[in-house]
Design an enzyme around this catalytic site. Sequence first.
Site, PDB file in Angstrom:
ATOM      1  N   HIS A 165     -80.333   3.827 -38.476  1.00 30.73           N
ATOM      2  CA  HIS A 165     -81.419   3.562 -37.503  1.00 30.73           C
ATOM      3  C   HIS A 165     -82.796   3.777 -38.140  1.00 30.73           C
ATOM      4  O   HIS A 165     -83.761   4.032 -37.427  1.00 30.73           O
ATOM      5  CB  HIS A 165     -81.302   4.455 -36.261  1.00 30.73           C
ATOM      6  CG  HIS A 165     -79.927   4.565 -35.709  1.00 30.73           C
ATOM      7  ND1 HIS A 165     -79.456   3.774 -34.685  1.00 30.73           N
ATOM      8  CD2 HIS A 165     -78.892   5.367 -36.062  1.00 30.73           C
ATOM      9  CE1 HIS A 165     -78.202   4.090 -34.423  1.00 30.73           C
ATOM     10  NE2 HIS A 165     -77.825   5.056 -35.245  1.00 30.73           N
ATOM     11  N   SER A 223    -105.425  -7.417 -53.189  1.00 29.96           N
ATOM     12  CA  SER A 223    -106.067  -7.998 -52.013  1.00 29.96           C
ATOM     13  C   SER A 223    -107.443  -8.478 -52.413  1.00 29.96           C
ATOM     14  O   SER A 223    -108.106  -7.863 -53.253  1.00 29.96           O
ATOM     15  CB  SER A 223    -106.183  -6.942 -50.913  1.00 29.96           C
ATOM     16  OG  SER A 223    -107.219  -7.301 -50.027  1.00 29.96           O
ATOM     17  N   LYS A 248    -105.521  -2.073 -52.616  1.00 29.28           N
ATOM     18  CA  LYS A 248    -104.212  -2.619 -52.230  1.00 29.28           C
ATOM     19  C   LYS A 248    -103.399  -3.130 -53.405  1.00 29.28           C
ATOM     20  O   LYS A 248    -103.915  -3.713 -54.343  1.00 29.28           O
ATOM     21  CB  LYS A 248    -104.401  -3.785 -51.261  1.00 29.28           C
ATOM     22  CG  LYS A 248    -104.933  -3.344 -49.918  1.00 29.28           C
ATOM     23  CD  LYS A 248    -103.835  -3.031 -48.957  1.00 29.28           C
ATOM     24  CE  LYS A 248    -103.381  -4.321 -48.287  1.00 29.28           C
ATOM     25  NZ  LYS A 248    -102.400  -4.038 -47.245  1.00 29.28           N
ATOM     26  N   GLU A 254     -91.818  -9.630 -50.065  1.00 32.32           N
ATOM     27  CA  GLU A 254     -92.004 -10.261 -48.745  1.00 32.32           C
ATOM     28  C   GLU A 254     -91.504 -11.709 -48.755  1.00 32.32           C
ATOM     29  O   GLU A 254     -90.892 -12.179 -47.796  1.00 32.32           O
ATOM     30  CB  GLU A 254     -93.482 -10.218 -48.352  1.00 32.32           C
ATOM     31  CG  GLU A 254     -94.007  -8.812 -48.140  1.00 32.32           C
ATOM     32  CD  GLU A 254     -95.530  -8.796 -48.023  1.00 32.32           C
ATOM     33  OE1 GLU A 254     -96.203  -8.580 -49.050  1.00 32.32           O
ATOM     34  OE2 GLU A 254     -96.040  -9.017 -46.920  1.00 32.32           O
TER      35      GLU A 254
END
Length: 463
Positions: free
Chosen positions: A161, A282, A288, A295
């Site tokens: 979970h 970024s 970043k 992704e």
Amino acid sequence: MTDKNSNAMWGGRFAAGPDAIMEAINASISYDKRMAAQDIAGSRAHAAMLAAQGIITDSDATAIREGLLTVLSEIETGSFQFSTALEDIHMNVEARLKEVIGAPAGRLHTGRSRNDQVATDFRLWVRDQVDAAIAGCEALQRALLQQAEAGADWVMPGFTHLQTAQPVTWGHHMMAYVEMLGRDVGRFRDARARMNESPLGAAALAGTGFPIDRHMTATALGFDRPSANSLDAVADRDFALEFLSAATICAMHLSRFAEELVIWSSAQFRFVALSDRFSTGSSIMPQKKNPDAAELIRAKIGRILGAMVALFTVMKGLPLAYSKDMQEDKEQTFDAADSLMLALAAMEGMVRDMTANTKALEAAAGAGFSTATDLADWLVRALNMPFRDAHHVTGSLVALAEAKGCDLPDLTLADMQSVHSAITDDVFGVLGVHNSVASRTSYGGTAPLRVREQIARWKDILG
Ligand code: ARG
């Protein structure tokens, strides 16, 4: 309306050429040119067989076979002029062959049809992709094995979970994906074995009256045997559906791992650092470092599953044998194959390059009362308590630790005994995360000892 000259291949029946829109919807050359090498291999095998069977002369066969090599090299070097009017790769190649060698080209299509031709080409193409997928899975498995070996005894939290459950080892986690990819390889191998039958010589649908030798062409193209039923041979796209199904499952595995890498590389987790080579920055936020590759891998399943659904939808309800609907089998299969290979390669690169933050992993492994099960197990073993009661006592100890704002190993013996008087000092021996993982020696368990056995087994398999 653009009336072209009547078609060179079926001009006998047609007085006028197709409407431009008809040509646009009908043509597949913009994408099926990817099967040029397979088309030419199939035609060369067919021509050799026609000559061996005395259906065409040796000199015609030689001219055809050599001419096809010329056409292939034109395609490979980029000088070949593909024509939409010629619809597909089969007719583009044949028309060019005619220009190169003249009259003998007209004999190549004896005893075959574009229906068995396309079924053969596509099968050969998919078979290559299956081999590439197997190689890609195995390369990724090797990268995971390397990580597993380095960190067979690094502790980290295991989750259910996405809540801290029990400590596990880094090696164990890596090896879980090695297992998944092993099943993927198994599925690709199964699919390959089933698809390895040659449709060539099924002709349009009914076979042919020419004394062809389908076994000879099957062998020449690396197939195990010719397919047994000519109707089935031209109507079947199971091989592509099986490839797409196996690819979808594999992409699902990659997507799950990619999701973990996205989470693990976040500032909140810091379990891993991804390399600069597999991250991006970024344009506005200088701090970043984004896990874009992960992704995109996470997302690739969308198009791969989409291709599978698309092809099932195309094939359902089609009467035997060939229908033009089946031309819609290729474009998305090509895209799915490209996506899968890219995802496998990117994942392999990311896994090879990533660095585990062993300190963060270990700290997280002990947080969240992750050794509560070890405590309950100790109560069962040391105090002969039924597991259900031990679960209850441990729950109270967790609540106590929570109230005191500490972890289980930080409770004093007096704290422990306030919940159950029979608890002794020995309990502290099982509350550490290293003890916890070392104790899980059941077959397939997370103990470093067992993980090393898994690693050795897979090293053997992968050679
Ligand atoms: N371009 C066609 C395809 O991809 C080749 C087969 C055409 N056969 C036919 N009977 N029109 O399916």
